[in-house]
Design an enzyme around this catalytic site. Structure first.
Site, PDB file in Angstrom:
ATOM      1  CD  GLN A  76      -2.961  -0.662  -0.163  1.00  0.00           C
ATOM      2  OE1 GLN A  76      -3.142   0.489  -0.545  1.00  0.00           O
ATOM      3  NE2 GLN A  76      -3.485  -1.705  -0.796  1.00  0.00           N
ATOM      4  CB  SER A  77       4.354   1.888  -1.064  1.00  0.00           C
ATOM      5  OG  SER A  77       5.134   3.022  -1.388  1.00  0.00           O
ATOM      6  CG  ASN A  78       0.451   6.519   0.569  1.00  0.00           C
ATOM      7  OD1 ASN A  78      -0.642   6.250   0.073  1.00  0.00           O
ATOM      8  ND2 ASN A  78       0.690   6.414   1.864  1.00  0.00           N
ATOM      9  CB  CYS A  80       5.190   2.395  -4.802  1.00  0.00           C
ATOM     10  SG  CYS A  80       6.612   1.582  -4.031  1.00  0.00           S
TER      11      CYS A  80
END
Ligand code: PLP
Length: 333
Positions: A76-78, A80
């Site tokens: 769920q990396s913002n 990325c």
């Protein structure tokens, strides 16, 4: 400030707004006023703090002649998602190395939220790697492979938190101070989420240089207090050094709190769930479950503990992350 010597892509056309939260301040009834810096409204697909770091990181990549960005993070990396978004805008390829969450009782829905947006943005995602993988060496391996194919890859570290990305938040410190002066708003405290540390480190390096005496409080999302404080201090000093600021930042300028992490990174806490609901219903403001939700929960607890004097004005940095809400919907059912 001399970050002006560093190449920068100008993704922001305007400063992000600073807004008052009168209903939340009233509701708390502790005699403090809360304001919010809306970095969730930064440009780039679905917004958030990584855009400020990427102004400098992508500019450096382009200077190096790169045609491909490689970065890494959680499902769920913002960071990325925003790297993928700016790669599209710049006509660069984007490869992401994503790791699964650590074993915990809570399982977020990883078909939606940022994972979905990364795919929609056309980022190239290989197999999801184990939570304990060495992401730095996996990125180097990926870069080597791409070079053999004749590509020119550029590696951006996790969270964009090296001394180049951190300059984005030094610039933000300057932007914020100019805004507060124009608004004639006297802020005593800043509260900010602290993850890969670039955001807090940049704000501290910038504020120290301007010689502003706003106290900065970082709310950890993963590490222990001392470990995070050292990470922030070292990165702040490295960035300040790069910019030619002569004074070392004293250790006591860096404060982090680890009481609000809960079971671990990205694992919901009861206080986060309540705080996200409170901000939504009192101010129409959407926080996220991993960063701003836990940071705001920490801020409310510090206020209740009487940590901030009556009459204080607090500026909360909303760093974004809202797409992750959709993968945590079960928390509010
Ligand atoms: C990455 C991130 C943070 C933390 O910033 P760091 O510079 O990694 O400490 C906070 N909020 C959101 C929404 C983020 O994506």
């Amino acid at each position: 400030m001399n970050y002006k010597n560093y190449p920068r892509r100008h993704y922001l056309q305007y400063p992000t707004p600073i807004e008052h939260l009168p209903q939340l301040s009233n509701y708390l009834g502790c005699g403090v006023e809360i304001f919010v810096k809306r970095d969730d409204l930064l440009p780039g697909a679905a917004g958030g703090n990584k855009t400020r770091k990427l102004e400098f990181l992508v500019a450096d990549a382009l200077k190096e002649g790169a045609d491909t960005l490689i970065t890494c993070g959680s499902m769920q990396s913002n960071h990325c998602r925003l790297t993928a978004s700016w790669a599209v805008k710049e006509g660069l390829d984007c490869h992401l190395i994503l790791k699964s969450g650590s074993e915990s009782s809570y399982k977020e829905d990883n078909t939606s939220g940022n994972y979905f947006l990364n795919k929609l943005l056309g980022a190239k995602i290989g197999d999801i790697v184990h939570a304990n993988s060495d992401l730095d060496s996996l990125m180097i391996d990926k870069a080597d492979l791409l070079k053999q194919e004749g590509k020119r890859p550029y590696i951006i570290p996790i969270g964009g938190s090296n001394s180049i990305g951190t300059i984005g938040y030094v610039a933000c410190a300057e932007e914020t101070i100019a805004q507060l002066r124009a608004m004639k708003l006297d802020i005593n405290h800043i509260v900010i989420p602290s993850g890969s540390a670039g955001t807090q480190a940049g704000i501290i390096a910038g504020m120290t240089h301007i010689n502003d005496n706003i106290q900065v409080h970082g709310i950890n999302v993963s590490r222990k207090k001392i470990e995070q404080e050292n990470l922030v201090l070292n990165l702040a000093n490295e960035t300040a050094g790069k910019l030619g600021y002569s004074d070392k930042i004293p250790k006591d300028f860096v404060t982090c709190y680890d009481e609000y992490v809960g079971e671990g990174y990205a694992i919901p806490t009861k206080e986060m769930i309540e705080t996200v609901k409170l901000f939504a219903r009192l101010e129409g403001l959407l926080l996220d479950p991993v960063y701003s939700g836990k940071a705001a929960a920490g801020m409310l607890d510090l206020i209740k503990q009487g940590k901030f004097k009556k009459g204080s004005k607090i500026l909360f940095f909303h760093t974004g992350g809202v797409p992750a809400l959709y993968s945590y919907m079960n928390c509010w059912k």
